[in-house]
Scaffold this motif. Structure first.
Motif, PDB file in Angstrom:
ATOM      1  N   PHE A 139     -69.267 108.821 -64.297  1.00  0.00           N
ATOM      2  CA  PHE A 139     -67.987 108.541 -63.640  1.00  0.00           C
ATOM      3  C   PHE A 139     -68.227 108.591 -62.131  1.00  0.00           C
ATOM      4  O   PHE A 139     -68.650 109.616 -61.594  1.00  0.00           O
ATOM      5  CB  PHE A 139     -66.925 109.549 -64.064  1.00  0.00           C
ATOM      6  CG  PHE A 139     -66.570 109.481 -65.527  1.00  0.00           C
ATOM      7  CD1 PHE A 139     -65.551 108.659 -65.961  1.00  0.00           C
ATOM      8  CD2 PHE A 139     -67.280 110.222 -66.465  1.00  0.00           C
ATOM      9  CE1 PHE A 139     -65.226 108.574 -67.303  1.00  0.00           C
ATOM     10  CE2 PHE A 139     -66.959 110.145 -67.808  1.00  0.00           C
ATOM     11  CZ  PHE A 139     -65.940 109.314 -68.231  1.00  0.00           C
ATOM     12  N   LYS A 173     -68.291 113.850 -66.292  1.00  0.00           N
ATOM     13  CA  LYS A 173     -67.056 113.658 -67.045  1.00  0.00           C
ATOM     14  C   LYS A 173     -65.926 113.306 -66.089  1.00  0.00           C
ATOM     15  O   LYS A 173     -66.000 113.567 -64.884  1.00  0.00           O
ATOM     16  CB  LYS A 173     -66.699 114.905 -67.850  1.00  0.00           C
ATOM     17  CG  LYS A 173     -66.485 116.155 -67.011  1.00  0.00           C
ATOM     18  CD  LYS A 173     -66.155 117.358 -67.902  1.00  0.00           C
ATOM     19  CE  LYS A 173     -65.913 118.617 -67.063  1.00  0.00           C
ATOM     20  NZ  LYS A 173     -65.565 119.765 -67.919  1.00  0.00           N
ATOM     21  N   TRP A 174     -64.868 112.733 -66.669  1.00  0.00           N
ATOM     22  CA  TRP A 174     -63.769 112.254 -65.842  1.00  0.00           C
ATOM     23  C   TRP A 174     -62.929 113.416 -65.333  1.00  0.00           C
ATOM     24  O   TRP A 174     -62.762 114.451 -65.973  1.00  0.00           O
ATOM     25  CB  TRP A 174     -62.888 111.303 -66.652  1.00  0.00           C
ATOM     26  CG  TRP A 174     -61.802 110.655 -65.826  1.00  0.00           C
ATOM     27  CD1 TRP A 174     -61.905 109.532 -65.094  1.00  0.00           C
ATOM     28  CD2 TRP A 174     -60.460 111.126 -65.654  1.00  0.00           C
ATOM     29  NE1 TRP A 174     -60.730 109.241 -64.460  1.00  0.00           N
ATOM     30  CE2 TRP A 174     -59.807 110.210 -64.783  1.00  0.00           C
ATOM     31  CE3 TRP A 174     -59.753 112.221 -66.140  1.00  0.00           C
ATOM     32  CZ2 TRP A 174     -58.499 110.360 -64.404  1.00  0.00           C
ATOM     33  CZ3 TRP A 174     -58.434 112.380 -65.749  1.00  0.00           C
ATOM     34  CH2 TRP A 174     -57.819 111.459 -64.899  1.00  0.00           C
ATOM     35  N   THR A 192     -73.415 107.397 -69.778  1.00  0.00           N
ATOM     36  CA  THR A 192     -72.142 107.124 -69.125  1.00  0.00           C
ATOM     37  C   THR A 192     -71.946 108.083 -67.967  1.00  0.00           C
ATOM     38  O   THR A 192     -72.238 109.281 -68.089  1.00  0.00           O
ATOM     39  CB  THR A 192     -70.972 107.252 -70.111  1.00  0.00           C
ATOM     40  OG1 THR A 192     -71.162 106.335 -71.176  1.00  0.00           O
ATOM     41  CG2 THR A 192     -69.658 106.948 -69.441  1.00  0.00           C
ATOM     42  N   ARG A 195     -71.421 102.505 -67.211  1.00  0.00           N
ATOM     43  CA  ARG A 195     -72.473 102.687 -68.205  1.00  0.00           C
ATOM     44  C   ARG A 195     -73.812 102.384 -67.567  1.00  0.00           C
ATOM     45  O   ARG A 195     -74.010 101.323 -66.993  1.00  0.00           O
ATOM     46  CB  ARG A 195     -72.234 101.769 -69.406  1.00  0.00           C
ATOM     47  CG  ARG A 195     -70.978 102.122 -70.195  1.00  0.00           C
ATOM     48  CD  ARG A 195     -70.838 101.223 -71.409  1.00  0.00           C
ATOM     49  NE  ARG A 195     -69.644 101.553 -72.178  1.00  0.00           N
ATOM     50  CZ  ARG A 195     -69.286 100.923 -73.285  1.00  0.00           C
ATOM     51  NH1 ARG A 195     -70.031  99.918 -73.754  1.00  0.00           N
ATOM     52  NH2 ARG A 195     -68.195 101.281 -73.921  1.00  0.00           N
ATOM     53  N   SER A 212     -64.169 106.021 -61.817  1.00  0.00           N
ATOM     54  CA  SER A 212     -64.279 104.922 -62.762  1.00  0.00           C
ATOM     55  C   SER A 212     -65.500 105.141 -63.646  1.00  0.00           C
ATOM     56  O   SER A 212     -66.553 105.584 -63.175  1.00  0.00           O
ATOM     57  CB  SER A 212     -64.411 103.575 -62.027  1.00  0.00           C
ATOM     58  OG  SER A 212     -63.295 103.347 -61.202  1.00  0.00           O
ATOM     59  N   GLU A 213     -65.354 104.793 -64.905  1.00  0.00           N
ATOM     60  CA  GLU A 213     -66.454 104.975 -65.841  1.00  0.00           C
ATOM     61  C   GLU A 213     -67.448 103.827 -65.722  1.00  0.00           C
ATOM     62  O   GLU A 213     -67.075 102.656 -65.664  1.00  0.00           O
ATOM     63  CB  GLU A 213     -65.921 105.037 -67.274  1.00  0.00           C
ATOM     64  CG  GLU A 213     -67.001 105.265 -68.321  1.00  0.00           C
ATOM     65  CD  GLU A 213     -66.443 105.317 -69.731  1.00  0.00           C
ATOM     66  OE1 GLU A 213     -67.220 105.555 -70.671  1.00  0.00           O
ATOM     67  OE2 GLU A 213     -65.222 105.115 -69.879  1.00  0.00           O
TER      68      GLU A 213
END
Length: 464
Positions: free
Chosen positions: A9, A20-21, A7, A38, A35-36
């Motif tokens: 961002f 990480k966000w 994942t 995958r 935005s995340e």
């Protein structure tokens, strides 16, 4: 055992990615733009490695270059593929370049699919062309081609949204020009995100671009726009492509303007003009005549200016409306011009022209939906404001242009001689221009008034 997907961002504004966000992107300092996404497990797809071999010899594969000295590089001009549309060729810089990637955007209904379908139908008569549609069915595209009366006997069509399959099919067909409509609906199987997401758009565009570079295919991508009129998707998409053009036009106007915002193979300030008709988009070879369809009786606040778009002058009408304001803060509205520059020029008009419109509503509009990107319309704007404020129409055959400085001086603009010749060709007999653009050779039948300051320009208007 299945590998776990990772994942990340990604910033929607600049394309920077983080593990990480965060509330703010540290690269472009935009808020709430991460935005995340995958990312699928890294693996090699056998199909993705075959499309270069399928077109071996068609165009040299990328990645096999050698180190050369700058003086040894061949300076011969890049080969161009004419599109048979002079206005489109003008914006592209002379035509399509093999291996280039062009992104065309615009609002829904602007005519993106129409102009590309027209272009490929004509190109397919002389070279292999492939039109990939992901949003419409093949029947819908065929019905549009029949309605427009286009030659459809040689254009190859494909309805597909999987990028790997598109490149595999194109490797077998070997097109010289390929259109993908649109990039927002394309997807890759290895990216675990929905079509249209940041990850899908970025990876799909990168995959298609690599295919175009390695096979020498001229690739045209169709992109959607957001509410503010910018291209949807990550900003990194603008760095991948070679040329970004926008097709603009309002629904209540039959005219469309095509402007390049990025072009690695030509100028970025060229403007193409089309007219929407029952037979599709038709080129407008003389845009000045279209934008100068004025009323029989000229009202106060209407002034004609000459702007420079790429390699040609363009005559447009600028209208101003000054009226008493019933609000505490008078309104300032500019359509086709920069709002901040309007506020600045009104301050210059008060300080150096002695005309106070601080308690008036001021509305500015460029007729025809044209956007004026240069400063040559500064003097025209102020003249139109004074004309409307004093309710005094100007001469119908007068043209005005010039840049206005903060000290009230009138600065010269590039290509002043060509602007005046264009105005004279359309019947204008009087011009107010900067002193630096004074004619070296007189134009028959035209009176040129050269001014150095804003006060001189306003005095010339009073005497005209």
């Amino acid at each position: 055992m299945a590998k776990k997907s990772k994942t990340a961002f990604v910033c929607n504004e600049c394309g920077a990615d983080y593990s990480k966000w965060a509330g703010q992107c540290s690269a472009c300092e935009a808020w709430n733009s991460l935005s995340e996404v995958r990312l699928g497990p890294a693996h090699t797809d056998s199909r993705s490695a075959n499309f270069t071999d399928a077109q071996a010899g068609y165009a040299g594969a990328a990645g096999q270059g050698k180190v050369q000295k700058l003086s040894e590089i061949d300076l011969s001009e890049l080969p161009r593929i004419p599109t048979n549309a002079s206005e489109l060729d003008r914006v592209l810089g002379g035509g399509l370049v093999p291996g280039s990637v062009v992104l065309i955007g615009g609002h829904p209904g602007a005519g993106k699919s129409t102009v590309l379908l027209q272009t490929l139908c004509h190109l397919s008569q002389t070279l292999p062309a492939l039109y990939v549609t992901g949003e419409e069915s093949l029947q819908q595209v065929a019905m549009r081609a029949k309605r427009l009366g286009l030659p459809a006997d040689h254009l190859q069509m494909l309805s597909e949204t999987n990028v790997e399959q598109i490149c595999l099919t194109a490797g077998e067909v070997k097109p010289r020009v390929m259109v993908v409509d649109s990039i927002q609906v394309m997807h890759m199987a290895e990216v675990q995100s929905a079509p249209g997401s940041v990850a899908q758009v970025r990876e799909s565009a990168a995959y298609l671009t690599r295919f175009a570079k390695q096979t020498g295919t001229a690739l045209i991508l169709v992109g959607h726009v957001t509410k503010d009129g910018s291209l949807a998707g990550p900003k990194v998409l603008e760095h991948i492509i070679d040329c970004s053009i926008m097709l603009e036009g309002t629904h209540d106007s039959r005219f469309r303007t095509l402007r390049a915002h990025k072009n690695r193979f030509g100028a970025v300030n060229e403007l193409g003009v089309f007219a929407m008709t029952e037979q599709g988009l038709k080129e407008v070879s003389n845009p000045s005549a279209i934008f100068l369809q004025r009323a029989d009786e000229i009202a106060a606040g209407s002034v004609v200016t000459t702007i420079w778009e790429g390699t040609r002058p363009l005559l447009v009408e600028l209208q101003a409306l000054v009226d008493d304001s019933s609000l505490g803060n008078p309104r300032r509205v500019a359509v086709g011009l920069d709002q901040n520059r309007l506020n600045m020029l009104l301050a210059v008009l008060h300080r150096h022209g002695g005309v106070l419109v601080g308690d008036q509503d001021v509305f500015i509009n460029v007729v025809g939906g044209v956007k004026v990107m240069e400063t040559s319309a500064d003097l025209t704007l102020l003249v139109s404001v004074v004309s409307s404020f004093r309710n005094r129409p100007l001469a119908r055959d007068m043209v005005v242009f010039g840049e206005v400085g903060l000290a009230g001086e009138i600065r010269p603009v590039p290509s002043g001689q060509e602007r005046l010749r264009e105005a004279a060709k359309h019947g204008f007999r009087k011009a107010i221009v900067p002193a630096g653009n004074r004619l070296k050779n007189d134009i028959d039948g035209m009176e040129v008034i050269a001014v150095k300051t804003l006060a001189e320009a306003l005095n010339a208007i009073e005497m005209s």
